[in-house]
Design a protein around this motif. Structure first.
Motif, PDB file in Angstrom:
ATOM      1  N   LYS A  73       5.044  13.479  -8.728  1.00 36.97           N
ATOM      2  CA  LYS A  73       4.747  12.149  -8.185  1.00 36.97           C
ATOM      3  C   LYS A  73       4.869  11.152  -9.320  1.00 36.97           C
ATOM      4  O   LYS A  73       4.310  11.354 -10.396  1.00 36.97           O
ATOM      5  N   ILE A  74       5.630  10.098  -9.078  1.00 38.59           N
ATOM      6  CA  ILE A  74       5.717   8.980 -10.028  1.00 38.59           C
ATOM      7  C   ILE A  74       5.000   7.803  -9.389  1.00 38.59           C
ATOM      8  O   ILE A  74       5.253   7.461  -8.232  1.00 38.59           O
ATOM      9  N   THR A  75       4.101   7.203 -10.148  1.00 43.90           N
ATOM     10  CA  THR A  75       3.384   6.019  -9.688  1.00 43.90           C
ATOM     11  C   THR A  75       3.801   4.845 -10.559  1.00 43.90           C
ATOM     12  O   THR A  75       3.764   4.936 -11.790  1.00 43.90           O
ATOM     13  N   VAL A  76       4.218   3.772  -9.906  1.00 42.59           N
ATOM     14  CA  VAL A  76       4.583   2.536 -10.602  1.00 42.59           C
ATOM     15  C   VAL A  76       3.738   1.431  -9.967  1.00 42.59           C
ATOM     16  O   VAL A  76       3.985   1.045  -8.823  1.00 42.59           O
ATOM     17  N   GLU A  77       2.722   1.005 -10.695  1.00 46.43           N
ATOM     18  CA  GLU A  77       1.752   0.035 -10.191  1.00 46.43           C
ATOM     19  C   GLU A  77       1.192   0.505  -8.851  1.00 46.43           C
ATOM     20  O   GLU A  77       0.530   1.534  -8.808  1.00 46.43           O
ATOM     21  N   ASP A  78       1.481  -0.193  -7.763  1.00 48.17           N
ATOM     22  CA  ASP A  78       0.917   0.154  -6.454  1.00 48.17           C
ATOM     23  C   ASP A  78       1.879   0.963  -5.592  1.00 48.17           C
ATOM     24  O   ASP A  78       1.626   1.187  -4.416  1.00 48.17           O
ATOM     25  N   LYS A  79       2.971   1.440  -6.160  1.00 43.78           N
ATOM     26  CA  LYS A  79       3.977   2.211  -5.421  1.00 43.78           C
ATOM     27  C   LYS A  79       4.043   3.626  -5.990  1.00 43.78           C
ATOM     28  O   LYS A  79       3.772   3.848  -7.162  1.00 43.78           O
ATOM     29  N   GLU A  80       4.425   4.570  -5.132  1.00 45.12           N
ATOM     30  CA  GLU A  80       4.577   5.941  -5.609  1.00 45.12           C
ATOM     31  C   GLU A  80       5.712   6.623  -4.863  1.00 45.12           C
ATOM     32  O   GLU A  80       6.084   6.221  -3.759  1.00 45.12           O
ATOM     33  N   CYS A  81       6.250   7.636  -5.513  1.00 46.66           N
ATOM     34  CA  CYS A  81       7.290   8.434  -4.878  1.00 46.66           C
ATOM     35  C   CYS A  81       7.116   9.883  -5.286  1.00 46.66           C
ATOM     36  O   CYS A  81       6.494  10.192  -6.301  1.00 46.66           O
ATOM     37  N   TYR A  82       7.679  10.761  -4.455  1.00 44.87           N
ATOM     38  CA  TYR A  82       7.587  12.197  -4.651  1.00 44.87           C
ATOM     39  C   TYR A  82       8.990  12.740  -4.855  1.00 44.87           C
ATOM     40  O   TYR A  82       9.895  12.442  -4.079  1.00 44.87           O
ATOM     41  N   MET A 127       0.839  -1.191   0.000  1.00 38.32           N
ATOM     42  CA  MET A 127       0.000   0.000   0.000  1.00 38.32           C
ATOM     43  C   MET A 127       0.881   1.251   0.000  1.00 38.32           C
ATOM     44  O   MET A 127       1.829   1.349   0.766  1.00 38.32           O
ATOM     45  N   PRO A 128       0.591   2.225  -0.890  1.00 41.03           N
ATOM     46  CA  PRO A 128       1.418   3.428  -0.954  1.00 41.03           C
ATOM     47  C   PRO A 128       1.344   4.239   0.335  1.00 41.03           C
ATOM     48  O   PRO A 128       0.357   4.220   1.048  1.00 41.03           O
ATOM     49  N   LYS A 129       2.437   4.966   0.597  1.00 42.22           N
ATOM     50  CA  LYS A 129       2.456   5.888   1.731  1.00 42.22           C
ATOM     51  C   LYS A 129       1.432   6.987   1.502  1.00 42.22           C
ATOM     52  O   LYS A 129       1.169   7.366   0.368  1.00 42.22           O
ATOM     53  N   THR A 130       0.899   7.516   2.580  1.00 43.85           N
ATOM     54  CA  THR A 130      -0.026   8.639   2.460  1.00 43.85           C
ATOM     55  C   THR A 130       0.742   9.932   2.704  1.00 43.85           C
ATOM     56  O   THR A 130       1.286  10.151   3.777  1.00 43.85           O
ATOM     57  N   ILE A 131       0.778  10.758   1.687  1.00 41.10           N
ATOM     58  CA  ILE A 131       1.416  12.058   1.776  1.00 41.10           C
ATOM     59  C   ILE A 131       0.294  13.089   1.765  1.00 41.10           C
ATOM     60  O   ILE A 131      -0.549  13.078   0.871  1.00 41.10           O
ATOM     61  N   THR A 132       0.292  13.972   2.729  1.00 40.94           N
ATOM     62  CA  THR A 132      -0.780  14.960   2.841  1.00 40.94           C
ATOM     63  C   THR A 132      -0.537  16.139   1.902  1.00 40.94           C
ATOM     64  O   THR A 132       0.601  16.403   1.485  1.00 40.94           O
ATOM     65  N   GLN A 133      -1.605  16.844   1.603  1.00 38.37           N
ATOM     66  CA  GLN A 133      -1.492  18.048   0.793  1.00 38.37           C
ATOM     67  C   GLN A 133      -0.639  19.092   1.512  1.00 38.37           C
ATOM     68  O   GLN A 133       0.106  19.838   0.880  1.00 38.37           O
ATOM     69  N   GLU A 134      -0.709  19.114   2.841  1.00 39.75           N
ATOM     70  CA  GLU A 134       0.110  20.041   3.613  1.00 39.75           C
ATOM     71  C   GLU A 134       1.603  19.773   3.402  1.00 39.75           C
ATOM     72  O   GLU A 134       2.397  20.702   3.272  1.00 39.75           O
ATOM     73  N   GLN A 135       1.961  18.487   3.365  1.00 33.98           N
ATOM     74  CA  GLN A 135       3.363  18.128   3.106  1.00 33.98           C
ATOM     75  C   GLN A 135       3.779  18.557   1.710  1.00 33.98           C
ATOM     76  O   GLN A 135       4.855  19.117   1.508  1.00 33.98           O
ATOM     77  N   GLU A 171       9.955   2.886  -0.624  1.00 34.54           N
ATOM     78  CA  GLU A 171      11.368   2.561  -0.826  1.00 34.54           C
ATOM     79  C   GLU A 171      11.585   1.481  -1.886  1.00 34.54           C
ATOM     80  O   GLU A 171      12.658   1.403  -2.477  1.00 34.54           O
ATOM     81  N   GLU A 172      10.571   0.677  -2.154  1.00 33.07           N
ATOM     82  CA  GLU A 172      10.707  -0.375  -3.179  1.00 33.07           C
ATOM     83  C   GLU A 172      11.037   0.215  -4.541  1.00 33.07           C
ATOM     84  O   GLU A 172      11.640  -0.444  -5.377  1.00 33.07           O
TER      85      GLU A 172
END
Length: 97
Positions: free
Chosen positions: A22-31, A1-9, A67-68
């Motif tokens: 934001k990059i989304t790769v299947e069920d993973k994402e990074c900022y 499950m992806p991490k939850t990043i808030t709009q405030e962050q 981190e994956e």
């Protein structure tokens, strides 16, 4: 499950770094933040190894995420295909005077 990043962050990052991606790769994402000249110069000094260039760009622009994306080859290769879009080049004109 992806991490939850808030709009405030995200808003804090935008204030500190400017554009955020934001990059989304299947069920993973990074900022990621947009690379600055210092990061681009460092990436340029690495040479022609596309994997090393992508790793360096990802690690230096990374703000948060799963981190994956950094550690799993499949997720990493998926994300690395999008890293070039972080570099924005504005059109310039040259005029002889």
């Amino acid at each position: 499950m992806p991490k939850t990043i808030t709009q405030e962050q995200i808003d804090r990052w935008k204030k500190q770094y400017g554009d955020i991606y934001k990059i989304t790769v299947e069920d993973k994402e990074c900022y990621l933040r947009k690379p600055d000249r210092k990061i681009l110069a460092y990436v340029g000094s690495i040479g022609q190894n596309p994997i090393k260039v992508a790793e360096t760009m990802l690690n230096n622009c990374w703000l948060d995420g799963d981190e994956e994306i950094k550690t799993d080859d499949g997720y990493f290769l998926g994300a690395s295909q999008k890293l070039g879009a972080l570099i924005e080049v504005k059109a310039a004109e040259l005029s002889k005077l």
